[in-house]
Design an enzyme around this catalytic site. Structure first.
Site, PDB file in Angstrom:
ATOM      1  N   SER A 287       0.899  -1.170   0.000  1.00 42.93           N
ATOM      2  CA  SER A 287       0.000   0.000   0.000  1.00 42.93           C
ATOM      3  C   SER A 287       0.929   1.209   0.000  1.00 42.93           C
ATOM      4  O   SER A 287       1.313   1.720   1.056  1.00 42.93           O
ATOM      5  CB  SER A 287      -0.893   0.009   1.235  1.00 42.93           C
ATOM      6  OG  SER A 287      -1.632  -1.179   1.330  1.00 42.93           O
TER       7      SER A 287
ATOM      8  N   LYS B 202      -6.409   2.838  -2.387  1.00 41.06           N
ATOM      9  CA  LYS B 202      -6.144   2.071  -1.164  1.00 41.06           C
ATOM     10  C   LYS B 202      -6.026   2.999   0.049  1.00 41.06           C
ATOM     11  O   LYS B 202      -6.566   2.730   1.120  1.00 41.06           O
ATOM     12  CB  LYS B 202      -4.849   1.274  -1.344  1.00 41.06           C
ATOM     13  CG  LYS B 202      -4.364   0.541  -0.128  1.00 41.06           C
ATOM     14  CD  LYS B 202      -5.274  -0.590   0.237  1.00 41.06           C
ATOM     15  CE  LYS B 202      -4.900  -1.190   1.584  1.00 41.06           C
ATOM     16  NZ  LYS B 202      -5.838  -2.208   2.024  1.00 41.06           N
TER      17      LYS B 202
ATOM     18  N   LYS C 112       0.130   4.779   8.432  1.00 43.13           N
ATOM     19  CA  LYS C 112       0.785   5.182   7.171  1.00 43.13           C
ATOM     20  C   LYS C 112      -0.254   5.426   6.073  1.00 43.13           C
ATOM     21  O   LYS C 112      -0.176   6.402   5.332  1.00 43.13           O
ATOM     22  CB  LYS C 112       1.762   4.065   6.775  1.00 43.13           C
ATOM     23  CG  LYS C 112       2.390   4.148   5.430  1.00 43.13           C
ATOM     24  CD  LYS C 112       1.958   3.106   4.408  1.00 43.13           C
ATOM     25  CE  LYS C 112       1.466   1.799   4.859  1.00 43.13           C
ATOM     26  NZ  LYS C 112       1.060   0.836   3.873  1.00 43.13           N
TER      27      LYS C 112
HETATM   28  P1  NDP Z   1       4.485  -6.703   7.723  1.00 47.96           P
HETATM   29  O1  NDP Z   1       4.944  -5.606   8.574  1.00 47.96           O
HETATM   30  O2  NDP Z   1       3.896  -7.922   8.355  1.00 47.96           O
HETATM   31  O3  NDP Z   1       5.689  -7.231   6.785  1.00 47.96           O
HETATM   32  C1  NDP Z   1       6.518  -6.326   6.114  1.00 47.96           C
HETATM   33  C2  NDP Z   1       7.488  -7.058   5.219  1.00 47.96           C
HETATM   34  O4  NDP Z   1       8.385  -6.107   4.660  1.00 47.96           O
HETATM   35  C3  NDP Z   1       8.345  -8.094   5.937  1.00 47.96           C
HETATM   36  O5  NDP Z   1       8.620  -9.129   5.039  1.00 47.96           O
HETATM   37  C4  NDP Z   1       9.604  -7.289   6.258  1.00 47.96           C
HETATM   38  O6  NDP Z   1      10.754  -8.087   6.420  1.00 47.96           O
HETATM   39  C5  NDP Z   1       9.736  -6.477   4.992  1.00 47.96           C
HETATM   40  N1  NDP Z   1      10.546  -5.281   5.190  1.00 47.96           N
HETATM   41  C6  NDP Z   1      10.336  -4.277   6.085  1.00 47.96           C
HETATM   42  N2  NDP Z   1      11.266  -3.315   5.944  1.00 47.96           N
HETATM   43  C7  NDP Z   1      12.098  -3.733   4.953  1.00 47.96           C
HETATM   44  C8  NDP Z   1      13.261  -3.179   4.347  1.00 47.96           C
HETATM   45  N3  NDP Z   1      13.759  -1.996   4.730  1.00 47.96           N
HETATM   46  N4  NDP Z   1      13.843  -3.883   3.356  1.00 47.96           N
HETATM   47  C9  NDP Z   1      13.360  -5.076   2.958  1.00 47.96           C
HETATM   48  N5  NDP Z   1      12.270  -5.652   3.487  1.00 47.96           N
HETATM   49  C10 NDP Z   1      11.642  -4.978   4.471  1.00 47.96           C
HETATM   50  O7  NDP Z   1       3.485  -6.072   6.658  1.00 47.96           O
HETATM   51  P2  NDP Z   1       2.215  -6.744   5.965  1.00 47.96           P
HETATM   52  O8  NDP Z   1       2.622  -7.988   5.292  1.00 47.96           O
HETATM   53  O9  NDP Z   1       1.086  -6.753   6.914  1.00 47.96           O
HETATM   54  O10 NDP Z   1       1.866  -5.610   4.898  1.00 47.96           O
HETATM   55  C11 NDP Z   1       2.581  -5.456   3.679  1.00 47.96           C
HETATM   56  C12 NDP Z   1       1.847  -4.380   2.874  1.00 47.96           C
HETATM   57  O11 NDP Z   1       0.504  -4.816   2.623  1.00 47.96           O
HETATM   58  C13 NDP Z   1       1.736  -3.036   3.597  1.00 47.96           C
HETATM   59  O12 NDP Z   1       1.848  -1.984   2.693  1.00 47.96           O
HETATM   60  C14 NDP Z   1       0.340  -3.087   4.213  1.00 47.96           C
HETATM   61  O13 NDP Z   1      -0.184  -1.782   4.429  1.00 47.96           O
HETATM   62  C15 NDP Z   1      -0.414  -3.862   3.142  1.00 47.96           C
HETATM   63  N6  NDP Z   1      -1.591  -4.577   3.630  1.00 47.96           N
HETATM   64  C16 NDP Z   1      -1.545  -5.380   4.764  1.00 47.96           C
HETATM   65  C17 NDP Z   1      -2.703  -6.035   5.196  1.00 47.96           C
HETATM   66  C18 NDP Z   1      -2.724  -6.930   6.404  1.00 47.96           C
HETATM   67  O14 NDP Z   1      -3.820  -7.371   6.775  1.00 47.96           O
HETATM   68  N7  NDP Z   1      -1.604  -7.253   7.031  1.00 47.96           N
HETATM   69  C19 NDP Z   1      -3.960  -5.877   4.468  1.00 47.96           C
HETATM   70  C20 NDP Z   1      -3.874  -5.093   3.255  1.00 47.96           C
HETATM   71  C21 NDP Z   1      -2.737  -4.441   2.884  1.00 47.96           C
HETATM   72  P3  NDP Z   1      11.140  -8.688   7.857  1.00 47.96           P
HETATM   73  O15 NDP Z   1      10.470 -10.030   7.905  1.00 47.96           O
HETATM   74  O16 NDP Z   1      12.617  -8.770   7.827  1.00 47.96           O
HETATM   75  O17 NDP Z   1      10.627  -7.746   8.905  1.00 47.96           O
END
Ligand code: NDP
Length: 288
Positions: free
Chosen positions: A96, A171, A240
């Site tokens: 997002s 979104k 965010k």
């Molecule tokens: P999480 O916080 O659970 O996961 C984030 C992911 O990004 C992890 O794999 C993390 O790796 C990785 N990451 C974070 N920072 C970095 C970086 N600097 N470099 C590389 N990788 C990085 O997020 P979600 O999976 O929940 O959400 C992902 C997206 O989807 C977001 O934009 C969210 O707004 C959107 N979303 C989420 C929903 C939900 O229900 N969870 C629903 C709809 C949209 P690591 O494992 O190392 O931390």
């Protein structure tokens, strides 16, 4: 079709699971390597050593990261994907994200013969698990048609929002409305409880009347009244999203006092509770 999936977080891992099968050939990369290794133990996928290794021979790359800031970092950081993506490949960003950054990424990739679409999702982890997410995408239809089977693997309702960045815009506003509805339903119920009305009775009437919302119909009855509070979505991510909507409003000179106030409240909550707090720790929410 060779696919690279970057970002196996709460929702990313569930989305990637639908690509770990024929006709796809999946490679995953996650910043915390143990998560990628665990994913590969349970699914048919190769674990890449770094982002560049993940994408070097992929026809389609999917990123699902917290915000556009991390997408930029994966593009330009050490062993970044910008240099490694092949000409003719497509980056589908399911983060997002924010519209201006997505537009600038699309322009940068375009100069190297790589296509881009922003394709954020909604429906939360439940829809991600069942492969029935709503996907709102921005970009060229010809590009979408090339990657349609990939998006259909995890999406059910798939909607073209407009040019690049429009998926992100839609979104952000959807989630700003979610946040407004959470706060307004909570305030309304707080008044009614003080007035001596049982929350269950209050919701029965509100949900048969015009004050209802997804918060009153699903989130509060299923997660708050039951005290289940499932932890599926980080508070920082919803904060965010509302902030993106508030900045969009400012840039477009739209007057949105409710969204601004809600953005302030969620900012305060995240400042107090921290980066890793999930919405369930505050109140229960999903369908983000
Ligand atoms: P999480 O916080 O659970 O996961 C984030 C992911 O990004 C992890 O794999 C993390 O790796 C990785 N990451 C974070 N920072 C970095 C970086 N600097 N470099 C590389 N990788 C990085 O997020 P979600 O999976 O929940 O959400 C992902 C997206 O989807 C977001 O934009 C969210 O707004 C959107 N979303 C989420 C929903 C939900 O229900 N969870 C629903 C709809 C949209 P690591 O494992 O190392 O931390």
């Amino acid at each position: 079709m060779k696919i690279a999936f970057i970002g196996l977080g709460d929702i990313g891992a569930l989305m990637a699971s639908h690509l770990a099968r024929e006709p796809f050939d999946l490679t995953v990369w996650n910043r915390t390597a143990s998560k990628a290794e665990e994913f590969a133990r349970n699914h048919k996928a190769r674990v890449a050593a770094d982002p560049a290794d993940a994408v070097s021979d992929a026809a389609v790359v999917i990123t699902c990261l917290p915000s556009s800031v991390e997408v930029e970092a994966v593009l330009h950081g050490e062993n970044g994907i910008l240099e490694a993506m092949g000409k003719g490949s497509v980056l589908i960003d399911c983060t997002s994200g924010d519209p201006p950054t997505s537009r600038s990424i699309a322009a940068e990739l375009g100069g190297r013969g790589v296509e881009f679409i922003d394709a954020p999702v909604s429906g939360g982890t439940t829809a991600a698990k069942s492969g029935t997410l709503t996907v709102m995408w921005g970009g060229e239809i010809t590009v979408f048609e090339r990657v349609r089977p990939v998006i259909e693997a995890f999406g059910k309702k798939i909607v073209h929002a407009g040019h690049v960045g429009s998926g992100d815009a839609l979104k952000a506003v959807n989630n700003a409305l979610l946040a407004v509805h959470i706060l307004s339903a909570a305030e309304g119920l707080a008044i009614l409880v003080k007035a001596g009305v049982e929350p269950k009775v209050a919701l029965e009437v509100i949900n048969a009347s015009s004050g209802r919302s997804n918060s009153s119909e699903n989130l509060i009855p299923q997660r708050v009244l039951t005290r289940a509070f499932p932890r599926t979505f980080r508070l920082a991510l919803l904060e965010k999203d509302i902030a993106i909507a508030a900045v969009m409003a400012e840039d477009l000179d739209a007057k949105t006092p409710l969204i601004s106030l809600t953005a302030e409240r969620f900012h305060e909550a995240r400042e107090k509770l921290g980066e890793s707090t999930k919405i369930a720790d505050v109140a229960s929410v999903d369908d983000a």
